[in-house]
Design a protein around this motif. Structure first.
Motif, PDB file in Angstrom:
ATOM      1  N   ASN A   1      47.407 -42.573  84.693  1.00 35.58           N
ATOM      2  CA  ASN A   1      48.690 -42.477  85.398  1.00 35.58           C
ATOM      3  C   ASN A   1      48.780 -41.213  86.248  1.00 35.58           C
ATOM      4  O   ASN A   1      49.369 -41.211  87.325  1.00 35.58           O
ATOM      5  N   GLU A   2      48.199 -40.132  85.741  1.00 33.14           N
ATOM      6  CA  GLU A   2      48.263 -38.854  86.449  1.00 33.14           C
ATOM      7  C   GLU A   2      47.079 -38.640  87.391  1.00 33.14           C
ATOM      8  O   GLU A   2      47.025 -37.641  88.116  1.00 33.14           O
ATOM      9  N   HIS A   3      46.121 -39.591  87.335  1.00 33.57           N
ATOM     10  CA  HIS A   3      44.918 -39.522  88.174  1.00 33.57           C
ATOM     11  C   HIS A   3      44.164 -38.202  87.982  1.00 33.57           C
ATOM     12  O   HIS A   3      43.704 -37.558  88.938  1.00 33.57           O
ATOM     13  N   THR A   4      44.083 -37.779  86.732  1.00 30.40           N
ATOM     14  CA  THR A   4      43.361 -36.545  86.412  1.00 30.40           C
ATOM     15  C   THR A   4      42.452 -36.793  85.215  1.00 30.40           C
ATOM     16  O   THR A   4      42.691 -37.682  84.406  1.00 30.40           O
ATOM     17  N   ALA A   5      41.406 -35.984  85.132  1.00 27.23           N
ATOM     18  CA  ALA A   5      40.513 -36.069  83.974  1.00 27.23           C
ATOM     19  C   ALA A   5      41.188 -35.422  82.768  1.00 27.23           C
ATOM     20  O   ALA A   5      41.951 -34.467  82.922  1.00 27.23           O
ATOM     21  N   PRO A   6      40.951 -35.950  81.582  1.00 27.42           N
ATOM     22  CA  PRO A   6      41.521 -35.332  80.378  1.00 27.42           C
ATOM     23  C   PRO A   6      41.043 -33.891  80.218  1.00 27.42           C
ATOM     24  O   PRO A   6      39.870 -33.588  80.457  1.00 27.42           O
ATOM     25  N   ILE A   7      41.949 -33.010  79.826  1.00 24.58           N
ATOM     26  CA  ILE A   7      41.646 -31.588  79.688  1.00 24.58           C
ATOM     27  C   ILE A   7      42.031 -31.116  78.287  1.00 24.58           C
ATOM     28  O   ILE A   7      43.099 -31.469  77.779  1.00 24.58           O
ATOM     29  N   ILE A   8      41.149 -30.340  77.667  1.00 22.95           N
ATOM     30  CA  ILE A   8      41.427 -29.771  76.351  1.00 22.95           C
ATOM     31  C   ILE A   8      41.294 -28.255  76.456  1.00 22.95           C
ATOM     32  O   ILE A   8      40.214 -27.734  76.759  1.00 22.95           O
ATOM     33  N   GLU A   9      42.394 -27.549  76.244  1.00 23.38           N
ATOM     34  CA  GLU A   9      42.371 -26.091  76.320  1.00 23.38           C
ATOM     35  C   GLU A   9      41.502 -25.514  75.191  1.00 23.38           C
ATOM     36  O   GLU A   9      41.507 -26.017  74.065  1.00 23.38           O
ATOM     37  N   LYS A  10      40.757 -24.452  75.513  1.00 25.28           N
ATOM     38  CA  LYS A  10      39.852 -23.825  74.544  1.00 25.28           C
ATOM     39  C   LYS A  10      40.124 -22.322  74.463  1.00 25.28           C
ATOM     40  O   LYS A  10      39.315 -21.488  74.909  1.00 25.28           O
ATOM     41  N   PRO A  11      41.243 -21.931  73.870  1.00 26.59           N
ATOM     42  CA  PRO A  11      41.579 -20.496  73.802  1.00 26.59           C
ATOM     43  C   PRO A  11      40.569 -19.678  72.998  1.00 26.59           C
ATOM     44  O   PRO A  11      40.441 -18.461  73.225  1.00 26.59           O
ATOM     45  N   ASN A  12      39.851 -20.311  72.072  1.00 23.08           N
ATOM     46  CA  ASN A  12      38.879 -19.563  71.262  1.00 23.08           C
ATOM     47  C   ASN A  12      37.703 -19.047  72.083  1.00 23.08           C
ATOM     48  O   ASN A  12      36.959 -18.171  71.638  1.00 23.08           O
ATOM     49  N   LEU A  13      37.523 -19.594  73.281  1.00 23.86           N
ATOM     50  CA  LEU A  13      36.420 -19.142  74.133  1.00 23.86           C
ATOM     51  C   LEU A  13      36.770 -17.925  74.982  1.00 23.86           C
ATOM     52  O   LEU A  13      35.887 -17.321  75.596  1.00 23.86           O
ATOM     53  N   LEU A  14      38.059 -17.590  75.040  1.00 22.49           N
ATOM     54  CA  LEU A  14      38.490 -16.507  75.928  1.00 22.49           C
ATOM     55  C   LEU A  14      37.757 -15.196  75.649  1.00 22.49           C
ATOM     56  O   LEU A  14      37.214 -14.567  76.562  1.00 22.49           O
ATOM     57  N   LEU A  15      37.743 -14.770  74.406  1.00 17.18           N
ATOM     58  CA  LEU A  15      37.096 -13.500  74.069  1.00 17.18           C
ATOM     59  C   LEU A  15      35.596 -13.542  74.311  1.00 17.18           C
ATOM     60  O   LEU A  15      34.993 -12.546  74.723  1.00 17.18           O
ATOM     61  N   VAL A  16      34.998 -14.710  74.072  1.00 19.50           N
ATOM     62  CA  VAL A  16      33.550 -14.847  74.251  1.00 19.50           C
ATOM     63  C   VAL A  16      33.161 -14.698  75.719  1.00 19.50           C
ATOM     64  O   VAL A  16      32.107 -14.136  76.048  1.00 19.50           O
ATOM     65  N   LEU A  17      34.014 -15.190  76.616  1.00 21.45           N
ATOM     66  CA  LEU A  17      33.666 -15.212  78.040  1.00 21.45           C
ATOM     67  C   LEU A  17      34.107 -13.966  78.802  1.00 21.45           C
ATOM     68  O   LEU A  17      33.754 -13.812  79.974  1.00 21.45           O
TER      69      LEU A  17
ATOM     70  N   ARG B   1      31.208 -40.984  69.956  1.00 21.96           N
ATOM     71  CA  ARG B   1      32.447 -40.214  70.057  1.00 21.96           C
ATOM     72  C   ARG B   1      32.175 -38.745  70.411  1.00 21.96           C
ATOM     73  O   ARG B   1      33.090 -37.923  70.373  1.00 21.96           O
ATOM     74  N   LYS B   2      30.946 -38.410  70.737  1.00 19.61           N
ATOM     75  CA  LYS B   2      30.599 -37.055  71.144  1.00 19.61           C
ATOM     76  C   LYS B   2      30.402 -37.046  72.657  1.00 19.61           C
ATOM     77  O   LYS B   2      29.432 -37.600  73.172  1.00 19.61           O
ATOM     78  N   LEU B   3      31.331 -36.429  73.371  1.00 19.35           N
ATOM     79  CA  LEU B   3      31.334 -36.486  74.826  1.00 19.35           C
ATOM     80  C   LEU B   3      30.923 -35.151  75.444  1.00 19.35           C
ATOM     81  O   LEU B   3      31.350 -34.077  74.988  1.00 19.35           O
ATOM     82  N   ALA B   4      30.103 -35.236  76.484  1.00 18.04           N
ATOM     83  CA  ALA B   4      29.736 -34.031  77.236  1.00 18.04           C
ATOM     84  C   ALA B   4      30.962 -33.519  77.990  1.00 18.04           C
ATOM     85  O   ALA B   4      31.789 -34.307  78.464  1.00 18.04           O
ATOM     86  N   VAL B   5      31.093 -32.213  78.073  1.00 18.22           N
ATOM     87  CA  VAL B   5      32.252 -31.623  78.744  1.00 18.22           C
ATOM     88  C   VAL B   5      31.802 -30.635  79.813  1.00 18.22           C
ATOM     89  O   VAL B   5      30.697 -30.091  79.769  1.00 18.22           O
ATOM     90  N   VAL B   6      32.681 -30.437  80.785  1.00 19.79           N
ATOM     91  CA  VAL B   6      32.488 -29.432  81.828  1.00 19.79           C
ATOM     92  C   VAL B   6      33.600 -28.399  81.669  1.00 19.79           C
ATOM     93  O   VAL B   6      34.776 -28.759  81.531  1.00 19.79           O
ATOM     94  N   TYR B   7      33.229 -27.121  81.648  1.00 20.58           N
ATOM     95  CA  TYR B   7      34.223 -26.071  81.441  1.00 20.58           C
ATOM     96  C   TYR B   7      34.653 -25.458  82.772  1.00 20.58           C
ATOM     97  O   TYR B   7      33.836 -25.196  83.658  1.00 20.58           O
ATOM     98  N   LYS B   8      35.959 -25.235  82.872  1.00 20.21           N
ATOM     99  CA  LYS B   8      36.523 -24.549  84.030  1.00 20.21           C
ATOM    100  C   LYS B   8      37.524 -23.513  83.522  1.00 20.21           C
ATOM    101  O   LYS B   8      38.154 -23.701  82.480  1.00 20.21           O
ATOM    102  N   GLY B   9      37.631 -22.416  84.271  1.00 24.36           N
ATOM    103  CA  GLY B   9      38.522 -21.358  83.824  1.00 24.36           C
ATOM    104  C   GLY B   9      39.238 -20.673  84.965  1.00 24.36           C
ATOM    105  O   GLY B   9      38.964 -20.916  86.143  1.00 24.36           O
TER     106      GLY B   9
END
Length: 303
Positions: free
Chosen positions: A115-131, A58-66
């Protein structure tokens, strides 16, 4: 038809609904007296609480985009953020997403993405200040999200389905399990069959390593710290670690029947679980230690 056969038949059907299958497996686990299996089924069907380690599948690798903006009208959208920068700025734990949702919620996420033909996306607002100012010089980060692989998400479901099928095949070798029919009341399992059920669950569901399989928690009695230590040492845990954990559980009250470790024991395990689970998965050793604590506090008995 036996309950095992019903479960296997359902698993072999195309587009199997895992909900009814897991319900039957939970019922079978209760009849076989496997608290460990019942707990796993419960977490898969209702979700994993924040204080329960999730299985590796249940631990999945993720790719970040901003999205990055320098001035009005000057915007870089959907820009990939290198993994090494995420690890360097926020920590390597951000490179994987722990999927704690129930199986039904994951199925809904998969269907929506298909149905939407898109990869699942999870918003990560906690990373905003770090980046901020770290990815593109002069550009402010206005949004960042983790993009999951739909195939990897579907792999969670396939992994659960495969584990259940493998487990039922192992349980077929136990007459009491193989012949159980809903509506009947099975006799108590012989001790050797109980040991076989537990070993099958450890191996199939949690992929435990050889030393962990030796962890004998059955003989742990309520409040018996010496036997608690001996059992952990049989499982390959060092005497120092076993005695340290025994001292903590002896000195504090359990949080609850479902979460037998108190605050100090939980904190100690968070610090040392990686070392304790050297040759197996963290969730496997946590499941076994939780059962050991449950027996120490008298929540589980040997009868």
């Amino acid at each position: 038809m036996s309950l095992l056969s019903e479960i296997q038949q359902s698993l072999m059907q195309e587009d199997t609904n895992l909900g009814p299958v897991m319900l039957k497996l939970q019922f079978l686990a209760s009849r076989l007296g496997s608290d460990l299996l019942e707990e796993w089924v419960k977490h898969e069907t209702t979700g994993y609480p924040a204080d329960v380690p999730v299985p590796d599948y249940r631990k999945l690798a993720v790719v970040y985009k901003g999205t990055f903006a320098a001035s009005p009208g000057v915007i870089i959208r959907n820009a990939a953020i290198p993994s090494y920068q995420i690890a360097e700025l926020a920590g390597e734990e951000w490179l994987k997403e722990e999927m704690r949702q129930s199986m039904a919620e994951l199925d809904e996420l998969i269907r929506a993405s298909q149905n939407e033909h898109t990869a699942p996306i999870i918003e990560k607002p906690n990373l905003l200040l770090v980046l901020q100012g770290q990815v593109y010089e002069g550009y402010a980060c206005t949004s960042v999200a983790a993009h999951l692989s739909l195939g990897a998400l579907e792999g969670i479901r396939a992994s659960v389905q495969s584990r259940v099928l493998d487990l039922t095949l192992k349980l077929e070798k136990i007459p009491a399990a193989a012949g159980f029919i809903i509506g009947s009341q099975p006799a108590a399992l012989p001790e050797k069959d109980t040991a076989t059920v537990n070993q099958s669950v450890y191996q199939t569901i949690f992929n435990v390593g050889p030393s962990t399989q030796r962890l004998s928690i059955v003989g742990i009695g309520k409040g018996n710290a010496d036997i608690f230590v001996e059992a952990l040492m049989e499982g390959g845990i060092s005497q120092a670690d076993a005695e340290a954990l025994a001292e903590i559980v002896s000195a504090e009250e359990p949080e609850s029947k479902e979460k037998p470790f108190g605050k100090q024991a939980s904190a100690w395990l968070r610090r040392h679980i990686g070392r304790l689970a050297e040759d197996t998965s963290k969730e496997a050793i946590m499941a076994l230690l939780t059962q050991a604590a449950s027996r120490f506090y008298g929540f589980l008995t040997n009868t």
